[in-house]
Design a protein around this motif. Sequence first.
Motif, mmCIF file in Angstrom:
data_model
loop_
_atom_site.group_PDB
_atom_site.id
_atom_site.type_symbol
_atom_site.label_atom_id
_atom_site.label_comp_id
_atom_site.label_asym_id
_atom_site.label_seq_id
_atom_site.Cartn_x
_atom_site.Cartn_y
_atom_site.Cartn_z
ATOM 1 N N ARG A 167 0.823 -1.211 0.000
ATOM 2 C CA ARG A 167 0.000 0.000 0.000
ATOM 3 C C ARG A 167 0.864 1.271 0.000
ATOM 4 N N LEU A 168 1.944 1.249 0.772
ATOM 5 C CA LEU A 168 2.785 2.435 0.916
ATOM 6 C C LEU A 168 3.909 2.495 -0.113
ATOM 7 N N ILE A 169 4.026 1.442 -0.905
ATOM 8 C CA ILE A 169 5.062 1.334 -1.938
ATOM 9 C C ILE A 169 6.455 1.456 -1.313
ATOM 10 N N VAL A 170 6.682 0.661 -0.275
ATOM 11 C CA VAL A 170 7.994 0.587 0.378
ATOM 12 C C VAL A 170 8.302 -0.878 0.646
ATOM 13 N N GLY A 171 9.504 -1.175 1.139
ATOM 14 C CA GLY A 171 9.879 -2.543 1.468
ATOM 15 C C GLY A 171 9.308 -2.964 2.810
ATOM 16 N N THR A 172 9.205 -4.266 3.018
ATOM 17 C CA THR A 172 8.669 -4.764 4.284
ATOM 18 C C THR A 172 9.573 -4.393 5.462
ATOM 19 N N GLU A 173 10.892 -4.309 5.234
ATOM 20 C CA GLU A 173 11.797 -3.929 6.318
ATOM 21 C C GLU A 173 11.543 -2.490 6.761
ATOM 22 N N THR A 174 11.195 -1.642 5.807
ATOM 23 C CA THR A 174 10.853 -0.254 6.148
ATOM 24 C C THR A 174 9.590 -0.217 6.991
ATOM 25 N N VAL A 175 8.605 -1.028 6.609
ATOM 26 C CA VAL A 175 7.369 -1.099 7.392
ATOM 27 C C VAL A 175 7.667 -1.589 8.799
ATOM 28 N N LYS A 176 8.496 -2.619 8.914
ATOM 29 C CA LYS A 176 8.838 -3.151 10.242
ATOM 30 C C LYS A 176 9.497 -2.082 11.104
ATOM 31 N N SER A 177 10.322 -1.247 10.486
ATOM 32 C CA SER A 177 10.975 -0.165 11.231
ATOM 33 C C SER A 177 9.956 0.840 11.739
ATOM 34 N N HIS A 178 8.985 1.182 10.887
ATOM 35 C CA HIS A 178 7.933 2.115 11.306
ATOM 36 C C HIS A 178 7.085 1.505 12.428
ATOM 37 N N VAL A 179 6.758 0.217 12.298
ATOM 38 C CA VAL A 179 5.965 -0.455 13.328
ATOM 39 C C VAL A 179 6.721 -0.433 14.651
ATOM 40 N N SER A 180 8.002 -0.747 14.620
ATOM 41 C CA SER A 180 8.814 -0.739 15.840
ATOM 42 C C SER A 180 8.828 0.642 16.482
ATOM 43 N N ALA A 181 8.924 1.674 15.653
ATOM 44 C CA ALA A 181 8.928 3.044 16.176
ATOM 45 C C ALA A 181 7.593 3.380 16.842
ATOM 46 N N VAL A 182 6.489 2.955 16.230
ATOM 47 C CA VAL A 182 5.160 3.194 16.803
ATOM 48 C C VAL A 182 5.037 2.511 18.164
ATOM 49 N N LEU A 183 5.456 1.262 18.237
ATOM 50 C CA LEU A 183 5.360 0.523 19.492
ATOM 51 C C LEU A 183 6.187 1.196 20.585
ATOM 52 N N ALA A 184 7.391 1.614 20.217
ATOM 53 C CA ALA A 184 8.269 2.246 21.204
ATOM 54 C C ALA A 184 7.687 3.563 21.708
ATOM 55 N N LYS A 185 7.169 4.374 20.798
ATOM 56 C CA LYS A 185 6.618 5.666 21.203
ATOM 57 C C LYS A 185 5.362 5.527 22.052
ATOM 58 N N LEU A 186 4.560 4.500 21.754
ATOM 59 C CA LEU A 186 3.333 4.302 22.529
ATOM 60 C C LEU A 186 3.603 3.554 23.830
ATOM 61 N N GLY A 187 4.786 2.950 23.926
ATOM 62 C CA GLY A 187 5.119 2.198 25.133
ATOM 63 C C GLY A 187 4.308 0.932 25.266
#
Length: 216
Positions: free
Chosen positions: A176-196
């Motif tokens: 959907r975002l036209i990026v690699g899965t590793e990029t998505v995983k990085s964004h997901v990790s950042a979301v989890l970290a920021k939300l605690g």
Amino acid sequence: MAISVLLVDDEPLVRAGLRAVLEAQSDIVVVGEAADGAAVVPLVRGLRPDVVAMDVRMPLLDGIEATRAVLASVERPPKILVVTTFENDEYVYAALRAGAAGFLLKRARPAEIVHAVRLVAEGDSLLFPAAVRALAAEYGSGEARAAMVRAALTEREGEVLRLMARGMSNAEMAERLIVGTETVKSHVSAVLAKLGVRDRTQAVIAAYESGFVAPG
């Protein structure tokens, strides 16, 4: 390497049905069974399954407490997939908040059961957006709003969280975002970290409870 699964349900017929469906797959093996949540922690420690298919309502220790016990006491715990009869159930919501990776309806078709096990084993969550919205509205505590404000997600991180809330996997988000899965995983990790929060499921719950993702 095959995905190893532990089945936990007080109904022998349910366990037998799940075993038959899963063991028909070349990449999945059922390594054990339990009839109650009280037996889960020692079995997990001994068998080291990748996924636990956990019934919610059991006589001695329900799936909510069993999920909490596994995540609190087992190093590198397995993914917990809650298996339930009713999707709009406060027990399901409590199990998700306790750390379950998602939930599966007992009436699911064999292909859906297999897909669910593979999905959570890969680290994705398995949520039904409409059900989670309804559950968050009815049972949510509302404690997530302040945390969401403090998180200060970037525009892309917010977009990723919204797609997670729609039930998309990493691969679907990448497409959907036209990026690699590793990029998505990085964004997901950042979301989890920021939300605690521990995992994707809890991030989605926080998104709905806070109003960051609106119903509809």
